[in-house]
Design a protein around this motif. Structure first.
Motif, PDB file in Angstrom:
ATOM      1  N   THR A  45      -2.738   3.642 -14.995  1.00  0.00           N
ATOM      2  CA  THR A  45      -2.293   4.165 -13.701  1.00  0.00           C
ATOM      3  C   THR A  45      -2.523   3.144 -12.599  1.00  0.00           C
ATOM      4  O   THR A  45      -1.660   2.938 -11.745  1.00  0.00           O
ATOM      5  N   LEU A  46      -3.682   2.486 -12.624  1.00  0.00           N
ATOM      6  CA  LEU A  46      -3.974   1.466 -11.617  1.00  0.00           C
ATOM      7  C   LEU A  46      -3.010   0.284 -11.729  1.00  0.00           C
ATOM      8  O   LEU A  46      -2.494  -0.214 -10.734  1.00  0.00           O
ATOM      9  N   ARG A  47      -2.776  -0.153 -12.962  1.00  0.00           N
ATOM     10  CA  ARG A  47      -1.866  -1.290 -13.160  1.00  0.00           C
ATOM     11  C   ARG A  47      -0.430  -0.937 -12.758  1.00  0.00           C
ATOM     12  O   ARG A  47       0.271  -1.740 -12.142  1.00  0.00           O
ATOM     13  N   THR A  48       0.001   0.252 -13.114  1.00  0.00           N
ATOM     14  CA  THR A  48       1.357   0.683 -12.773  1.00  0.00           C
ATOM     15  C   THR A  48       1.523   0.814 -11.255  1.00  0.00           C
ATOM     16  O   THR A  48       2.542   0.393 -10.692  1.00  0.00           O
ATOM     17  N   ALA A  49       0.529   1.377 -10.599  1.00  0.00           N
ATOM     18  CA  ALA A  49       0.602   1.532  -9.142  1.00  0.00           C
ATOM     19  C   ALA A  49       0.633   0.165  -8.465  1.00  0.00           C
ATOM     20  O   ALA A  49       1.432  -0.059  -7.542  1.00  0.00           O
ATOM     21  N   PHE A  50      -0.206  -0.765  -8.913  1.00  0.00           N
ATOM     22  CA  PHE A  50      -0.222  -2.088  -8.302  1.00  0.00           C
ATOM     23  C   PHE A  50       1.086  -2.828  -8.563  1.00  0.00           C
ATOM     24  O   PHE A  50       1.630  -3.483  -7.671  1.00  0.00           O
ATOM     25  N   THR A  52       0.818  -1.209   0.000  1.00  0.00           N
ATOM     26  CA  THR A  52       0.000   0.000   0.000  1.00  0.00           C
ATOM     27  C   THR A  52       0.855   1.264   0.000  1.00  0.00           C
ATOM     28  O   THR A  52       0.550   2.218  -0.715  1.00  0.00           O
ATOM     29  N   SER A  53       1.932   1.265   0.768  1.00  0.00           N
ATOM     30  CA  SER A  53       2.757   2.471   0.824  1.00  0.00           C
ATOM     31  C   SER A  53       3.448   2.738  -0.504  1.00  0.00           C
ATOM     32  O   SER A  53       3.646   3.893  -0.879  1.00  0.00           O
ATOM     33  N   ARG A  54       3.822   1.682  -1.220  1.00  0.00           N
ATOM     34  CA  ARG A  54       4.437   1.896  -2.535  1.00  0.00           C
ATOM     35  C   ARG A  54       3.419   2.393  -3.556  1.00  0.00           C
ATOM     36  O   ARG A  54       3.766   3.127  -4.481  1.00  0.00           O
ATOM     37  N   GLY A  63       3.709  -1.425  -6.237  1.00  0.00           N
ATOM     38  CA  GLY A  63       3.498  -1.908  -4.873  1.00  0.00           C
ATOM     39  C   GLY A  63       3.874  -3.368  -4.713  1.00  0.00           C
ATOM     40  O   GLY A  63       4.516  -3.762  -3.738  1.00  0.00           O
ATOM     41  N   LEU A  64       3.492  -4.183  -5.682  1.00  0.00           N
ATOM     42  CA  LEU A  64       3.812  -5.601  -5.622  1.00  0.00           C
ATOM     43  C   LEU A  64       5.315  -5.828  -5.728  1.00  0.00           C
ATOM     44  O   LEU A  64       5.877  -6.678  -5.037  1.00  0.00           O
ATOM     45  N   ASN A  65       5.978  -5.050  -6.559  1.00  0.00           N
ATOM     46  CA  ASN A  65       7.431  -5.141  -6.681  1.00  0.00           C
ATOM     47  C   ASN A  65       8.099  -4.837  -5.340  1.00  0.00           C
ATOM     48  O   ASN A  65       9.016  -5.539  -4.908  1.00  0.00           O
ATOM     49  N   GLY A  66       7.657  -3.804  -4.672  1.00  0.00           N
ATOM     50  CA  GLY A  66       8.223  -3.461  -3.368  1.00  0.00           C
ATOM     51  C   GLY A  66       7.966  -4.534  -2.322  1.00  0.00           C
ATOM     52  O   GLY A  66       8.860  -4.886  -1.545  1.00  0.00           O
ATOM     53  N   ALA A  67       6.750  -5.079  -2.296  1.00  0.00           N
ATOM     54  CA  ALA A  67       6.413  -6.107  -1.308  1.00  0.00           C
ATOM     55  C   ALA A  67       7.216  -7.380  -1.552  1.00  0.00           C
ATOM     56  O   ALA A  67       7.726  -7.997  -0.615  1.00  0.00           O
ATOM     57  N   LEU A  68       7.357  -7.783  -2.812  1.00  0.00           N
ATOM     58  CA  LEU A  68       8.119  -8.996  -3.112  1.00  0.00           C
ATOM     59  C   LEU A  68       9.610  -8.799  -2.867  1.00  0.00           C
ATOM     60  O   LEU A  68      10.302  -9.721  -2.435  1.00  0.00           O
ATOM     61  N   LEU A  69      10.113  -7.618  -3.128  1.00  0.00           N
ATOM     62  CA  LEU A  69      11.509  -7.317  -2.823  1.00  0.00           C
ATOM     63  C   LEU A  69      11.756  -7.375  -1.317  1.00  0.00           C
ATOM     64  O   LEU A  69      12.742  -7.962  -0.859  1.00  0.00           O
ATOM     65  N   ALA A  70      10.839  -6.804  -0.541  1.00  0.00           N
ATOM     66  CA  ALA A  70      10.966  -6.855   0.921  1.00  0.00           C
ATOM     67  C   ALA A  70      10.882  -8.301   1.422  1.00  0.00           C
ATOM     68  O   ALA A  70      11.631  -8.694   2.321  1.00  0.00           O
ATOM     69  N   ALA A  71       9.990  -9.105   0.846  1.00  0.00           N
ATOM     70  CA  ALA A  71       9.865 -10.508   1.253  1.00  0.00           C
ATOM     71  C   ALA A  71      11.128 -11.294   0.910  1.00  0.00           C
ATOM     72  O   ALA A  71      11.600 -12.107   1.707  1.00  0.00           O
TER      73      ALA A  71
END
Length: 111
Positions: free
Chosen positions: A57-62, A26-28, A65-73
């Motif tokens: 815009t919706l696809r790019t934002a998601f 969400t933060s990303r 966000g998913l890239n950031g979450a998977l990188l953190a995981a």
């Protein structure tokens, strides 16, 4: 007792993992969308947002966000693996070699 500890830690991981990585997602997304829209998109409300934002815009934002979450995981997994390698020690091979040498001396060789 060990089984109970494993199950407890597993449940904590499920609960905290979803919460932490959902927050990263969400933060990303708030970089491309307003905060309320990012929360709606993370919660599965893309259909409600389609009229107010372009599809791209919706696809790019998601995706961001998913890239950031998977990188953190992934980084969390690597750090956890490194900690396991550093903290779980096996000092027993030296003791096993010593007891193996005693066994060889105690057992007569067959010729």
């Amino acid at each position: 007792m060990a089984g109970g500890a494993v199950n407890t830690v597993r449940q904590l991981g499920y609960a905290l993992g979803v919460a932490v990585f959902g927050t990263v997602l969400t933060s990303r997304m708030t970089g491309a969308l307003p905060s309320g829209a990012a929360h709606a998109l993370a919660g599965g409300g893309a259909d409600a947002l389609r009229g107010g934002f372009p599809e791209h815009t919706l696809r790019t934002a998601f995706a961001s966000g998913l890239n950031g979450a998977l990188l953190a995981a992934g980084l969390t997994g690597l750090v956890a693996g490194a900690l396991v390698l550093l903290l779980v020690r096996t000092d027993r091979p030296a003791a096993a070699q010593a007891s193996g040498a005693q066994r060889e001396q105690a057992v007569p060789a067959h010729r």
